[in-house]
Design a protein around this motif. Sequence first.
Motif, PDB file in Angstrom:
ATOM      1  N   PHE A   1       0.821  -1.212   0.000  1.00 10.78           N
ATOM      2  CA  PHE A   1       0.000   0.000   0.000  1.00 10.78           C
ATOM      3  C   PHE A   1       0.856   1.263   0.000  1.00 10.78           C
ATOM      4  CE2 PHE A   1      -2.896  -3.187   1.707  1.00 10.78           C
ATOM      5  CZ  PHE A   1      -4.072  -2.909   1.034  1.00 10.78           C
ATOM      6  N   VAL A   2       1.934   1.244   0.742  1.00 11.65           N
ATOM      7  CA  VAL A   2       2.740   2.450   0.898  1.00 11.65           C
ATOM      8  C   VAL A   2       3.479   2.810  -0.381  1.00 11.65           C
ATOM      9  CG1 VAL A   2       4.726   3.421   2.111  1.00 11.65           C
ATOM     10  CG2 VAL A   2       2.983   2.190   3.381  1.00 11.65           C
ATOM     11  N   PHE A   3       3.987   1.795  -1.093  1.00 14.91           N
ATOM     12  CA  PHE A   3       4.807   2.060  -2.272  1.00 14.91           C
ATOM     13  C   PHE A   3       4.012   2.013  -3.580  1.00 14.91           C
ATOM     14  CE2 PHE A   3       7.906   0.522   0.867  1.00 14.91           C
ATOM     15  CZ  PHE A   3       8.802   1.577   0.839  1.00 14.91           C
ATOM     16  N   ARG A   4       2.709   2.129  -3.495  1.00 17.28           N
ATOM     17  CA  ARG A   4       1.904   2.228  -4.711  1.00 17.28           C
ATOM     18  C   ARG A   4       2.142   3.567  -5.393  1.00 17.28           C
ATOM     19  NH1 ARG A   4      -4.274   0.851  -3.806  1.00 17.28           N
ATOM     20  NH2 ARG A   4      -4.184   1.246  -6.045  1.00 17.28           N
ATOM     21  N   GLU A   5       1.998   3.571  -6.727  1.00 18.81           N
ATOM     22  CA  GLU A   5       2.190   4.809  -7.475  1.00 18.81           C
ATOM     23  C   GLU A   5       1.069   5.796  -7.161  1.00 18.81           C
ATOM     24  OE1 GLU A   5       2.371   3.601 -11.527  1.00 18.81           O
ATOM     25  OE2 GLU A   5       4.516   3.180 -11.457  1.00 18.81           O
ATOM     26  N   ILE A   6       1.442   7.039  -6.995  1.00 18.54           N
ATOM     27  CA  ILE A   6       0.494   8.112  -6.699  1.00 18.54           C
ATOM     28  C   ILE A   6       0.472   9.070  -7.883  1.00 18.54           C
ATOM     29  CG2 ILE A   6      -0.104   9.995  -5.138  1.00 18.54           C
ATOM     30  CD1 ILE A   6       1.399   8.566  -2.940  1.00 18.54           C
ATOM     31  N   PHE A   7      -0.715   9.317  -8.409  1.00 22.91           N
ATOM     32  CA  PHE A   7      -0.868  10.197  -9.559  1.00 22.91           C
ATOM     33  C   PHE A   7      -1.497  11.515  -9.125  1.00 22.91           C
ATOM     34  CE2 PHE A   7      -1.155   5.843 -11.186  1.00 22.91           C
ATOM     35  CZ  PHE A   7      -0.133   5.854 -12.120  1.00 22.91           C
ATOM     36  N   GLN A   8      -1.152  12.556  -9.846  1.00 24.20           N
ATOM     37  CA  GLN A   8      -1.751  13.857  -9.625  1.00 24.20           C
ATOM     38  C   GLN A   8      -2.014  14.514 -10.975  1.00 24.20           C
ATOM     39  OE1 GLN A   8       0.954  16.463  -7.576  1.00 24.20           O
ATOM     40  NE2 GLN A   8       2.692  15.940  -8.875  1.00 24.20           N
ATOM     41  N   PHE A   9      -2.997  15.397 -10.986  1.00 27.22           N
ATOM     42  CA  PHE A   9      -3.364  16.099 -12.209  1.00 27.22           C
ATOM     43  C   PHE A   9      -2.915  17.554 -12.119  1.00 27.22           C
ATOM     44  CE2 PHE A   9      -6.104  12.439 -12.543  1.00 27.22           C
ATOM     45  CZ  PHE A   9      -6.196  12.222 -13.910  1.00 27.22           C
ATOM     46  N   HIS A  10      -2.432  18.061 -13.251  1.00 27.51           N
ATOM     47  CA  HIS A  10      -2.036  19.460 -13.352  1.00 27.51           C
ATOM     48  C   HIS A  10      -2.903  20.158 -14.400  1.00 27.51           C
ATOM     49  CE1 HIS A  10       1.551  19.036 -10.859  1.00 27.51           C
ATOM     50  NE2 HIS A  10       1.836  17.931 -11.528  1.00 27.51           N
ATOM     51  N   LYS A  11      -3.188  21.421 -14.134  1.00 27.62           N
ATOM     52  CA  LYS A  11      -3.937  22.241 -15.096  1.00 27.62           C
ATOM     53  C   LYS A  11      -3.146  23.495 -15.393  1.00 27.62           C
ATOM     54  CE  LYS A  11      -7.681  24.459 -13.868  1.00 27.62           C
ATOM     55  NZ  LYS A  11      -9.093  24.781 -13.517  1.00 27.62           N
ATOM     56  N   ILE A  12      -2.839  23.700 -16.664  1.00 28.86           N
ATOM     57  CA  ILE A  12      -2.082  24.861 -17.111  1.00 28.86           C
ATOM     58  C   ILE A  12      -2.941  25.635 -18.095  1.00 28.86           C
ATOM     59  CG2 ILE A  12       0.006  25.657 -18.285  1.00 28.86           C
ATOM     60  CD1 ILE A  12       1.389  23.126 -17.400  1.00 28.86           C
ATOM     61  N   GLU A  13      -3.053  26.938 -17.872  1.00 32.07           N
ATOM     62  CA  GLU A  13      -3.807  27.812 -18.767  1.00 32.07           C
ATOM     63  C   GLU A  13      -2.897  28.934 -19.253  1.00 32.07           C
ATOM     64  OE1 GLU A  13      -7.382  29.248 -17.083  1.00 32.07           O
ATOM     65  OE2 GLU A  13      -8.247  27.255 -16.712  1.00 32.07           O
ATOM     66  N   ILE A  14      -2.810  29.049 -20.569  1.00 38.94           N
ATOM     67  CA  ILE A  14      -2.028  30.113 -21.188  1.00 38.94           C
ATOM     68  C   ILE A  14      -2.996  31.209 -21.632  1.00 38.94           C
ATOM     69  CG2 ILE A  14      -0.331  30.694 -22.947  1.00 38.94           C
ATOM     70  CD1 ILE A  14       0.711  28.675 -21.041  1.00 38.94           C
ATOM     71  N   HIS A  15      -2.785  32.428 -21.123  1.00 37.64           N
ATOM     72  CA  HIS A  15      -3.618  33.570 -21.474  1.00 37.64           C
ATOM     73  C   HIS A  15      -2.737  34.674 -22.052  1.00 37.64           C
ATOM     74  CE1 HIS A  15      -7.229  31.989 -19.491  1.00 37.64           C
ATOM     75  NE2 HIS A  15      -6.398  31.531 -18.557  1.00 37.64           N
ATOM     76  N   PRO A  16      -3.327  35.623 -22.756  1.00 36.08           N
ATOM     77  CA  PRO A  16      -2.505  36.710 -23.318  1.00 36.08           C
ATOM     78  C   PRO A  16      -1.737  37.503 -22.276  1.00 36.08           C
ATOM     79  CG  PRO A  16      -4.666  36.657 -24.364  1.00 36.08           C
ATOM     80  CD  PRO A  16      -4.722  35.689 -23.222  1.00 36.08           C
ATOM     81  N   ASP A  17      -2.251  37.570 -21.040  1.00 33.34           N
ATOM     82  CA  ASP A  17      -1.591  38.379 -20.010  1.00 33.34           C
ATOM     83  C   ASP A  17      -0.789  37.548 -19.012  1.00 33.34           C
ATOM     84  OD1 ASP A  17      -3.788  37.146 -18.951  1.00 33.34           O
ATOM     85  OD2 ASP A  17      -4.338  38.821 -17.644  1.00 33.34           O
ATOM     86  N   GLY A  18      -0.754  36.209 -19.169  1.00 30.38           N
ATOM     87  CA  GLY A  18       0.010  35.406 -18.230  1.00 30.38           C
ATOM     88  C   GLY A  18      -0.325  33.931 -18.323  1.00 30.38           C
ATOM     89  N   ILE A  19       0.128  33.182 -17.328  1.00 33.12           N
ATOM     90  CA  ILE A  19      -0.081  31.742 -17.275  1.00 33.12           C
ATOM     91  C   ILE A  19      -0.584  31.367 -15.885  1.00 33.12           C
ATOM     92  CG2 ILE A  19       2.360  31.415 -16.687  1.00 33.12           C
ATOM     93  CD1 ILE A  19       2.240  28.687 -18.005  1.00 33.12           C
ATOM     94  N   ILE A  20      -1.523  30.446 -15.838  1.00 37.16           N
ATOM     95  CA  ILE A  20      -2.063  29.950 -14.573  1.00 37.16           C
ATOM     96  C   ILE A  20      -1.697  28.476 -14.471  1.00 37.16           C
ATOM     97  CG2 ILE A  20      -4.125  29.600 -13.174  1.00 37.16           C
ATOM     98  CD1 ILE A  20      -5.464  31.849 -14.690  1.00 37.16           C
ATOM     99  N   VAL A  21      -0.940  28.134 -13.430  1.00 36.74           N
ATOM    100  CA  VAL A  21      -0.498  26.753 -13.214  1.00 36.74           C
ATOM    101  C   VAL A  21      -1.065  26.269 -11.881  1.00 36.74           C
ATOM    102  CG1 VAL A  21       1.467  25.198 -13.038  1.00 36.74           C
ATOM    103  CG2 VAL A  21       1.611  27.223 -14.500  1.00 36.74           C
ATOM    104  N   ASP A  22      -1.993  25.335 -11.946  1.00 34.04           N
ATOM    105  CA  ASP A  22      -2.612  24.774 -10.740  1.00 34.04           C
ATOM    106  C   ASP A  22      -3.150  25.869  -9.825  1.00 34.04           C
ATOM    107  OD1 ASP A  22      -1.971  22.226 -11.632  1.00 34.04           O
ATOM    108  OD2 ASP A  22      -0.053  22.192 -10.578  1.00 34.04           O
ATOM    109  N   GLY A  23      -3.788  26.865 -10.430  1.00 34.07           N
ATOM    110  CA  GLY A  23      -4.400  27.932  -9.652  1.00 34.07           C
ATOM    111  C   GLY A  23      -3.488  29.104  -9.328  1.00 34.07           C
ATOM    112  N   ARG A  24      -2.210  29.004  -9.631  1.00 33.50           N
ATOM    113  CA  ARG A  24      -1.255  30.097  -9.366  1.00 33.50           C
ATOM    114  C   ARG A  24      -1.068  30.922 -10.635  1.00 33.50           C
ATOM    115  NH1 ARG A  24       4.029  27.294  -7.593  1.00 33.50           N
ATOM    116  NH2 ARG A  24       3.445  26.070  -9.429  1.00 33.50           N
TER     117      ARG A  24
END
Length: 210
Positions: A111-134
């Motif tokens: 259980f401890v050494f099972r693979e852990i997945f995560q999702f990322h969201k990247i948004e490219i806008h004309p005035d900047g970039i949003i990465v995982d809400g930042r």
Amino acid sequence: MNQIAPSRLLARFDPRLADELERIEAAARPIEAKARRSPDAFNYYARSLTPNGGVRIIYRDLLRHWCVTTLRFATWCSAIAAASFLLWKAGVGVVPWLLGSGFAGGLVGAFVFREIFQFHKIEIHPDGIIVDGRYFSVDLIGENWPTLQFVANGDQSRYVLTGIYGTRLIEYATCNRVDRLDRTPELLAQDLDLAMEQLWGRREAIFAAS
């Protein structure tokens, strides 16, 4: 040029051919029904447009941070130590003590050494970039557009989206391969370059012209 009348074409059609075509289609139906569903070709990778004209990219990443690895190992060792102590307090023999400790280590490790997945969201806008809400302003990014690079040890299965923001070199997000056949980093790098070129390159051209 001689033309063949439709009536003559119909007259020449062999009705046995229709029976043969029907037999072939009937034989093909069980094959389609037995065919297995193909795997997800994009491996949870999605690209779309935002309502305000930006580009949104969502992808799955394998969590491989050193803190997680340390926590896993510490949890595994603690579980083995606790099981060994309880078996020793119970007064079991040496062989049951070894077998019980090994079984506890294997069970917890599964259980401890099972693979852990995560999702990322990247948004490219004309005035900047949003990465995982930042949000990161393109004015502070300047010409130092984020690029996907190997990690420090050169492991080709581990990538990080990095770049200079203001006066600091920061890591926006990771993009680790989930298996040896995963090509998400290559596709992500291609889509990011295209989106930044379309949204930020055009912006630089407008400001340069003005």
